[in-house]
Design a protein around this motif. Sequence first.
Motif, PDB file in Angstrom:
ATOM      1  N   ASP A  34       0.822  -1.220   0.000  1.00  0.00           N
ATOM      2  CA  ASP A  34       0.000   0.000   0.000  1.00  0.00           C
ATOM      3  C   ASP A  34       0.854   1.267   0.000  1.00  0.00           C
ATOM      4  N   TYR A  35       1.956   1.223   0.768  1.00  0.00           N
ATOM      5  CA  TYR A  35       2.779   2.430   0.887  1.00  0.00           C
ATOM      6  C   TYR A  35       3.435   2.787  -0.449  1.00  0.00           C
ATOM      7  N   GLU A  76       3.000   6.079  -2.745  1.00  0.00           N
ATOM      8  CA  GLU A  76       4.156   6.870  -3.194  1.00  0.00           C
ATOM      9  C   GLU A  76       4.121   7.092  -4.702  1.00  0.00           C
ATOM     10  N   VAL A  77       3.724   6.067  -5.450  1.00  0.00           N
ATOM     11  CA  VAL A  77       3.640   6.211  -6.910  1.00  0.00           C
ATOM     12  C   VAL A  77       2.592   7.264  -7.259  1.00  0.00           C
ATOM     13  N   GLN A  78       1.416   7.160  -6.623  1.00  0.00           N
ATOM     14  CA  GLN A  78       0.333   8.108  -6.890  1.00  0.00           C
ATOM     15  C   GLN A  78       0.767   9.540  -6.589  1.00  0.00           C
ATOM     16  N   VAL A 115      -3.040   0.645 -10.715  1.00  0.00           N
ATOM     17  CA  VAL A 115      -3.677  -0.639 -10.425  1.00  0.00           C
ATOM     18  C   VAL A 115      -2.594  -1.657 -10.095  1.00  0.00           C
ATOM     19  N   ARG A 116      -2.656  -2.245  -8.896  1.00  0.00           N
ATOM     20  CA  ARG A 116      -1.675  -3.257  -8.501  1.00  0.00           C
ATOM     21  C   ARG A 116      -2.023  -4.588  -9.136  1.00  0.00           C
ATOM     22  N   THR A 117      -1.040  -5.204  -9.748  1.00  0.00           N
ATOM     23  CA  THR A 117      -1.229  -6.542 -10.311  1.00  0.00           C
ATOM     24  C   THR A 117      -0.151  -7.448  -9.733  1.00  0.00           C
ATOM     25  N   GLU A 118      -0.210  -8.709 -10.022  1.00  0.00           N
ATOM     26  CA  GLU A 118       0.711  -9.673  -9.409  1.00  0.00           C
ATOM     27  C   GLU A 118       2.187  -9.344  -9.657  1.00  0.00           C
ATOM     28  N   LEU A 149       2.572  -3.175 -11.471  1.00  0.00           N
ATOM     29  CA  LEU A 149       1.418  -2.277 -11.522  1.00  0.00           C
ATOM     30  C   LEU A 149       1.101  -1.868 -12.954  1.00  0.00           C
ATOM     31  N   VAL A 150      -0.167  -1.488 -13.136  1.00  0.00           N
ATOM     32  CA  VAL A 150      -0.621  -0.961 -14.421  1.00  0.00           C
ATOM     33  C   VAL A 150      -1.042   0.484 -14.206  1.00  0.00           C
ATOM     34  N   LEU A 151      -0.571   1.368 -15.061  1.00  0.00           N
ATOM     35  CA  LEU A 151      -0.946   2.775 -14.998  1.00  0.00           C
ATOM     36  C   LEU A 151      -2.019   3.020 -16.052  1.00  0.00           C
ATOM     37  N   CYS A 152      -3.198   3.499 -15.620  1.00  0.00           N
ATOM     38  CA  CYS A 152      -4.313   3.715 -16.541  1.00  0.00           C
ATOM     39  C   CYS A 152      -4.755   5.177 -16.511  1.00  0.00           C
TER      40      CYS A 152
END
Lengths: 80, 248
Positions: free
Chosen positions: A3-4, A8-10, A27-30, A33-36
């Motif tokens: 989560d942290y 930080e990315v956001q 969006v966190r993926t396995e 992450l995916v940036l949309c």
Amino acid sequence: MNDYTEAEVQRALAEDLGVAEQGITVVRTEPGLVLCGEVESPHRRDEIVRLVHERFPGIEIAADIGVTRAAAPTEAEELA
Amino acid sequence: MIRIAAVGDVHIDRDVLGRFRPALEELPEHADVLLLAGDLTRHGTEAEAKCVATEFGGLGVPVIAVLGNHDHHCDEVPGVLAALGDAGITVLEGDSTVVRVDGVRLGVAGVKGFGGGFAGRCASEFGEPEMKAFVRTTGAVAERLGAALRDLDCDVRVALTHYSPVPDTLAGEPLEIYPFLGSYLLGQAIDSAPTALAVHGHAHHGSERGRTPGGVRVRNVAHPVIKQAYSVFNLAADNVSSSAASGI
């Protein structure tokens, strides 16, 4: 990624003056992450990916970011 | 009929220059006025505002704007306002302007607005000084918007804000951030006058259409929402007051 890191990315996307984007969804993926979202130019999409790669080198990133269309409208909304 | 074009959140910088211009060149064929609903720049520098002036200046129709939160980020608001003013763009903040369209007086009152949330889930003027200052800021801004709308001497009133006056047009955004996207106080201000249309931006993931509790139509014209250079709203004659319609 936890989560942290997601937070930080956001914040980096909003607060870095070379990016200043508040409309990107992380969006966190396995594997990472995916940036949309949508931005105003291909350059900005590239800058977002570059920034996240640079600040978070261990995270696998996929970008699904479009450039918002800017054509003239084809019809008006009639407000009776 | 009055034809109103509107877009917000264009976030102009050098890399965007020229993208809107082909659509803007034909705007006078479709609309009588263009409203810009804030976040004109990327992060509020005078240099970016000069790009906005280049892109949205000299259109042949009046251009009326409010600033957004991005336009404040670099604390260069005076320079931003000067650049926009030099291009003939009218920037509203707690005031209004009247444009005459075929004998009908279109009045536009505008503020940037601010957050706080919506009925049942809104911030209160209580507790720490920072919290009270946050809520008071929105209250003061909304009061200015309401006064500007009520004081307008015109036939058709339009409210222009960056932040949203209703939750309807935020649908698509995470519920958790609604208090940062708008305030019911702006809706209450809009409902305090016979407003025909309210236009806002700010919520990139929101949706286009909503309505205030008083029945005023609200449109979110954030560029990523409308996905075109601008939207056009044709306000039909029954939105025009009887005195204007009868030519009095």
